[in-house]
Design an enzyme around this catalytic site. Structure first.
Site, PDB file in Angstrom:
ATOM      1  N   ASP A  13     -14.931 -11.767  92.059  1.00  0.00           N
ATOM      2  CA  ASP A  13     -13.799 -10.902  92.629  1.00  0.00           C
ATOM      3  C   ASP A  13     -13.322  -9.609  91.762  1.00  0.00           C
ATOM      4  O   ASP A  13     -12.963  -8.873  92.158  1.00  0.00           O
ATOM      5  CB  ASP A  13     -12.487 -12.025  92.640  1.00  0.00           C
ATOM      6  CG  ASP A  13     -11.715 -11.687  93.820  1.00  0.00           C
ATOM      7  OD1 ASP A  13     -11.849 -10.500  94.401  1.00  0.00           O
ATOM      8  OD2 ASP A  13     -10.669 -12.499  94.257  1.00  0.00           O
ATOM      9  N   HIS A 205      -6.121 -19.776  94.589  1.00  0.00           N
ATOM     10  CA  HIS A 205      -6.433 -18.476  94.217  1.00  0.00           C
ATOM     11  C   HIS A 205      -5.377 -17.456  94.218  1.00  0.00           C
ATOM     12  O   HIS A 205      -4.655 -17.219  95.554  1.00  0.00           O
ATOM     13  CB  HIS A 205      -7.474 -18.240  95.274  1.00  0.00           C
ATOM     14  CG  HIS A 205      -8.206 -16.934  94.944  1.00  0.00           C
ATOM     15  ND1 HIS A 205      -9.478 -16.416  94.215  1.00  0.00           N
ATOM     16  CD2 HIS A 205      -7.983 -15.619  95.515  1.00  0.00           C
ATOM     17  CE1 HIS A 205      -9.725 -15.363  94.282  1.00  0.00           C
ATOM     18  NE2 HIS A 205      -8.773 -14.770  94.965  1.00  0.00           N
ATOM     19  N   HIS A 207      -3.385 -13.819  93.238  1.00  0.00           N
ATOM     20  CA  HIS A 207      -3.399 -12.293  93.032  1.00  0.00           C
ATOM     21  C   HIS A 207      -1.948 -12.031  92.316  1.00  0.00           C
ATOM     22  O   HIS A 207      -0.965 -12.637  92.741  1.00  0.00           O
ATOM     23  CB  HIS A 207      -3.859 -11.494  94.155  1.00  0.00           C
ATOM     24  CG  HIS A 207      -5.350 -11.375  94.408  1.00  0.00           C
ATOM     25  ND1 HIS A 207      -5.960 -10.263  94.001  1.00  0.00           N
ATOM     26  CD2 HIS A 207      -5.941 -12.192  94.865  1.00  0.00           C
ATOM     27  CE1 HIS A 207      -7.304 -10.608  94.235  1.00  0.00           C
ATOM     28  NE2 HIS A 207      -7.414 -12.001  94.939  1.00  0.00           N
ATOM     29  N   CYS A 238      -9.072  -7.141  96.584  1.00  0.00           N
ATOM     30  CA  CYS A 238     -10.288  -7.474  97.611  1.00  0.00           C
ATOM     31  C   CYS A 238     -10.322  -5.971  98.314  1.00  0.00           C
ATOM     32  O   CYS A 238      -9.495  -5.494  98.630  1.00  0.00           O
ATOM     33  CB  CYS A 238      -9.517  -8.153  98.568  1.00  0.00           C
ATOM     34  SG  CYS A 238     -10.667  -8.629 100.000  1.00  0.00           S
TER      35      CYS A 238
HETATM   36 ZN    ZN Z   1      -9.182 -12.616  95.565  1.00  0.00          ZN
END
Ligand code: ZN
Length: 296
Positions: A13, A205, A207, A238
């Site tokens: 990522d 997950h 951010h 992303c």
């Molecule tokens: Zn991500």
């Protein structure tokens, strides 16, 4: 003593959003260093169209090295069954299949509807050799860059159907844009666990777009989640989620749990020089609170 598992996703990522190609040997060296700091589980790359993400066009080489070293549990992200089968052919035995709950994000990411992605996931699961591990990433579970807040009911519906396809898969709810809020995160995990209590393992997950990455990790932890994705140096973002900045930084998450007396098995001090090197990669957009505080 309680413990959590950190999944280092920087090599996937984090790197995928960096423009200039990072030499394969630099990627491999960083994976070795992260393993040395105690990060035993890592999303090392993604099998994906090299036209879509040229940065990860060396996926086979990176995967082969980590399999040969045998020091970590390498997990490989795949956007569809076709690339899932390629990853299996290359030796992967732990896949993360990703699709978005949001229709428009999934269409912009993999050019298909969430419905079709779920059917494609079922096709891949049917082909898995015995013993292959699977994580299902439900992207945009909290917020979509195009549609705004994701209705919880829609997440729970897809979750239930995905669970039936492969009950032993780990399920990760992804805050793809970083616009999730701690109350929303805690509630969605609590509801998901109630709806599908038999899920083998839950993961989060996060951010850190709005600086809420660590708060959201904590909210998920309080709901019972024990597996957390994080990226060294807070790299990431992303390419298909406009406005999404980096992942929550590994060093920030390790520090948070360290202060809470929760074991991660990761050496917080050893992470700092690696985070500095990650942040200094040409084209990198780092977002680590630990690094900023040390620079001050
Ligand atoms: Zn991500």
């Amino acid at each position: 003593m309680s413990s959590v598992q950190i999944v280092e996703v920087g090599p996937r990522d984090g790197f995928q959003n960096i423009g200039p190609f990072i030499p394969t040997e630099v990627k491999i060296a960083m994976i070795h260093d992260l393993a040395g700091a105690g990060l035993k589980r890592m999303e090392v790359t993604s099998f994906v169209s090299p036209r879509a993400i040229p940065q990860l066009s060396d996926a086979e080489v990176v995967l082969a090295d980590t399999l040969a070293q045998g020091k970590i549990l390498p997990q490989v992200l795949v956007p569809n069954a076709r690339y899932g089968l390629k990853a299996l052919e290359a030796g992967a035995d732990f896949l993360s299949y990703v699709f978005s709950i949001s229709e428009s994000h999934n269409r912009s990411n993999v050019r298909t509807s969430p419905e079709e992605s779920l059917a494609d996931y079922a096709r891949l699961v049917a082909e898995l050799p015995a013993g292959t591990r699977m994580r299902l990433n439900l992207a945009t579970s909290f917020d979509c860059p195009f549609e705004g807040r994701t209705p919880a009911g829609r997440v729970l519906e897809f979750l239930e159907r995905a669970f039936e396809i492969m009950p032993e898969a780990e399920i990760c709810l992804c805050d793809t844009t970083g616009r999730g809020e701690p109350d929303q995160v805690g509630e969605l995990f609590a509801n998901a666990m109630e709806r599908c209590p038999e899920v083998a393992a839950w993961a989060m997950h996060s951010h850190d777009t709005y600086g809420r990455g660590s708060e959201n990790v904590l909210a998920a932890y309080r709901s019972g989640v024990r597996i957390f994705d994080a990226a060294i140096g807070g790299l990431g973002g992303c390419p298909y989620a406009p406005g999404a900045s980096g992942n929550v930084a590994t060093e920030d998450v390790v520090r948070l749990f360290g202060e809470m007396g929760v074991q991660t098995g990761v050496d917080a001090e050893a992470l700092i020089p690696i985070a500095r090197r990650a942040a200094a990669l040409p084209g990198a957009n780092a977002g680590s609170h630990c690094l900023r505080s040390l620079a001050g």
